[in-house]
Enzyme design. Structure first.
Site, PDB file in Angstrom:
ATOM      1  N   ASP A   9       0.858  -1.185   0.000  1.00 33.95           N
ATOM      2  CA  ASP A   9       0.000   0.000   0.000  1.00 33.95           C
ATOM      3  C   ASP A   9       0.897   1.238   0.000  1.00 33.95           C
ATOM      4  OD1 ASP A   9       0.818   0.446   2.626  1.00 33.95           O
ATOM      5  OD2 ASP A   9      -1.197   0.329   3.485  1.00 33.95           O
ATOM      6  N   HIS A  10       0.269   2.388   0.186  1.00 36.50           N
ATOM      7  CA  HIS A  10       1.018   3.644   0.114  1.00 36.50           C
ATOM      8  C   HIS A  10       2.057   3.782   1.231  1.00 36.50           C
ATOM      9  CE1 HIS A  10      -2.503   4.035   2.643  1.00 36.50           C
ATOM     10  NE2 HIS A  10      -1.858   4.946   3.327  1.00 36.50           N
ATOM     11  N   CYS A  67       3.197  -3.014   3.958  1.00 41.62           N
ATOM     12  CA  CYS A  67       2.405  -1.832   4.270  1.00 41.62           C
ATOM     13  C   CYS A  67       3.194  -1.047   5.311  1.00 41.62           C
ATOM     14  CB  CYS A  67       0.994  -2.197   4.724  1.00 41.62           C
ATOM     15  SG  CYS A  67       0.881  -3.132   6.260  1.00 41.62           S
ATOM     16  N   GLY A  68       2.596  -0.053   5.928  1.00 39.56           N
ATOM     17  CA  GLY A  68       3.362   0.791   6.837  1.00 39.56           C
ATOM     18  C   GLY A  68       4.007  -0.006   7.960  1.00 39.56           C
ATOM     19  N   THR A  69       3.190  -0.758   8.672  1.00 42.27           N
ATOM     20  CA  THR A  69       3.694  -1.575   9.788  1.00 42.27           C
ATOM     21  C   THR A  69       3.858  -3.041   9.430  1.00 42.27           C
ATOM     22  OG1 THR A  69       1.431  -1.998  10.491  1.00 42.27           O
ATOM     23  CG2 THR A  69       2.564  -0.105  11.508  1.00 42.27           C
ATOM     24  N   GLY A  70       3.191  -3.469   8.377  1.00 38.81           N
ATOM     25  CA  GLY A  70       3.114  -4.900   8.048  1.00 38.81           C
ATOM     26  C   GLY A  70       1.942  -5.587   8.729  1.00 38.81           C
ATOM     27  N   GLY A  72      -1.459  -4.752   8.943  1.00 38.98           N
ATOM     28  CA  GLY A  72      -2.688  -4.903   8.160  1.00 38.98           C
ATOM     29  C   GLY A  72      -2.540  -5.948   7.072  1.00 38.98           C
ATOM     30  N   HIS A 100      10.331 -23.302  10.140  1.00 42.02           N
ATOM     31  CA  HIS A 100       9.296 -23.883  10.999  1.00 42.02           C
ATOM     32  C   HIS A 100       7.881 -23.661  10.482  1.00 42.02           C
ATOM     33  CE1 HIS A 100      11.807 -24.240  14.963  1.00 42.02           C
ATOM     34  NE2 HIS A 100      12.416 -24.769  13.916  1.00 42.02           N
ATOM     35  N   ASN A 101       7.644 -22.558   9.766  1.00 44.44           N
ATOM     36  CA  ASN A 101       6.270 -22.208   9.391  1.00 44.44           C
ATOM     37  C   ASN A 101       5.995 -22.346   7.902  1.00 44.44           C
ATOM     38  OD1 ASN A 101       7.266 -19.845  11.592  1.00 44.44           O
ATOM     39  ND2 ASN A 101       5.525 -21.100  12.187  1.00 44.44           N
ATOM     40  N   ARG A 111       7.471   1.281   7.174  1.00 45.01           N
ATOM     41  CA  ARG A 111       7.800   2.363   8.103  1.00 45.01           C
ATOM     42  C   ARG A 111       8.565   1.838   9.318  1.00 45.01           C
ATOM     43  NH1 ARG A 111       1.684   4.703   7.506  1.00 45.01           N
ATOM     44  NH2 ARG A 111       2.006   5.782   5.520  1.00 45.01           N
ATOM     45  N   HIS A 135       6.905 -29.911  12.154  1.00 48.33           N
ATOM     46  CA  HIS A 135       6.381 -28.617  11.714  1.00 48.33           C
ATOM     47  C   HIS A 135       5.317 -28.783  10.632  1.00 48.33           C
ATOM     48  CE1 HIS A 135       9.399 -26.844  14.207  1.00 48.33           C
ATOM     49  NE2 HIS A 135      10.355 -27.490  13.553  1.00 48.33           N
ATOM     50  N   ARG A 138       2.038 -29.279  12.322  1.00 48.61           N
ATOM     51  CA  ARG A 138       1.534 -28.028  12.897  1.00 48.61           C
ATOM     52  C   ARG A 138       0.962 -27.101  11.829  1.00 48.61           C
ATOM     53  NH1 ARG A 138       6.886 -27.922  16.718  1.00 48.61           N
ATOM     54  NH2 ARG A 138       6.125 -29.496  18.175  1.00 48.61           N
TER      55      ARG A 138
HETATM   56  C1  RB5 Z   1      -1.594   3.197   6.245  1.00 54.96           C
HETATM   57  O1  RB5 Z   1      -1.555   4.465   6.801  1.00 54.96           O
HETATM   58  C2  RB5 Z   1      -1.284   2.138   7.277  1.00 54.96           C
HETATM   59  O2  RB5 Z   1      -2.332   2.014   8.162  1.00 54.96           O
HETATM   60  C3  RB5 Z   1      -0.994   0.835   6.589  1.00 54.96           C
HETATM   61  O3  RB5 Z   1       0.082   0.983   5.727  1.00 54.96           O
HETATM   62  C4  RB5 Z   1      -0.624  -0.321   7.494  1.00 54.96           C
HETATM   63  O4  RB5 Z   1       0.422   0.022   8.343  1.00 54.96           O
HETATM   64  C5  RB5 Z   1      -1.738  -0.963   8.199  1.00 54.96           C
HETATM   65  O5  RB5 Z   1      -1.571  -1.930   8.950  1.00 54.96           O
END
Ligand code: RB5
Length: 148
Positions: A9-10, A67-70, A72, A100-101, A111, A135, A138
């Protein structure tokens, strides 16, 4: 068939572009780039779904989601039966997600993780085999877990 699919995503589009360049130019891999290709806001579930459905149809065996945090992207991807998406933050978790997975999707936060570490994680993740054995039992059990 692409060897590898990638989508973001962005929150991670510039990292995604760097990773695609690395994978194609340095690693010589065939990478299917499913976007997004700019900073305009998009909703990550649609991009995760597109990549996971393509893996489900056999268009590729593995994928990378960003994504930003991974968070979502990993939540979305793990809704799909047969997808084992691993949000990793270092080479150790990337290695273990394979050993293992048998993770078929690697998730990275754009980010959170810089390009150098992301590339090192991907290189480890692509090379590391699944250990099987206990594994396998599992990960088989994962696909039997139903709705709450
Ligand atoms: C977008 O702002 C942010 O929410 C998305 O990239 C992600 O981090 C969601 O989990």
């Amino acid at each position: 068939m692409s060897q590898l699919l990638i989508a973001c995503d962005h929150g991670a589009w510039s990292l995604k572009d760097e990773l695609v360049k690395h994978l194609r130019d340095k690693r010589g891999l065939e990478v299917g780039d499913l976007g997004v290709n700019g900073p305009d806001s998009v909703d990550y579930p649609a991009f995760a779904a597109e990549l996971c459905r393509r893996i489900g149809r056999g268009e590729a065996q593995r994928g990378i989601l960003l994504c930003g945090t991974g968070l979502g992207m990993s939540m979305a991807a793990n809704r799909f039966k047969g997808i084992r998406a691993a949000l990793c933050h270092d080479e150790f978790t990337a290695r273990m997600s394979r050993q293992h997975n048998d993770a078929n999707v690697l998730v990275i936060g754009g980010r959170v993780t810089g390009p150098g570490l992301a590339i090192a994680m991907i290189d480890v993740w692509l090379a590391e085999p699944f250990e099987g054995g206990r594994h396998q039992r599992r990960i088989d059990a994962l696909d039997t877990l139903g709705p709450i």
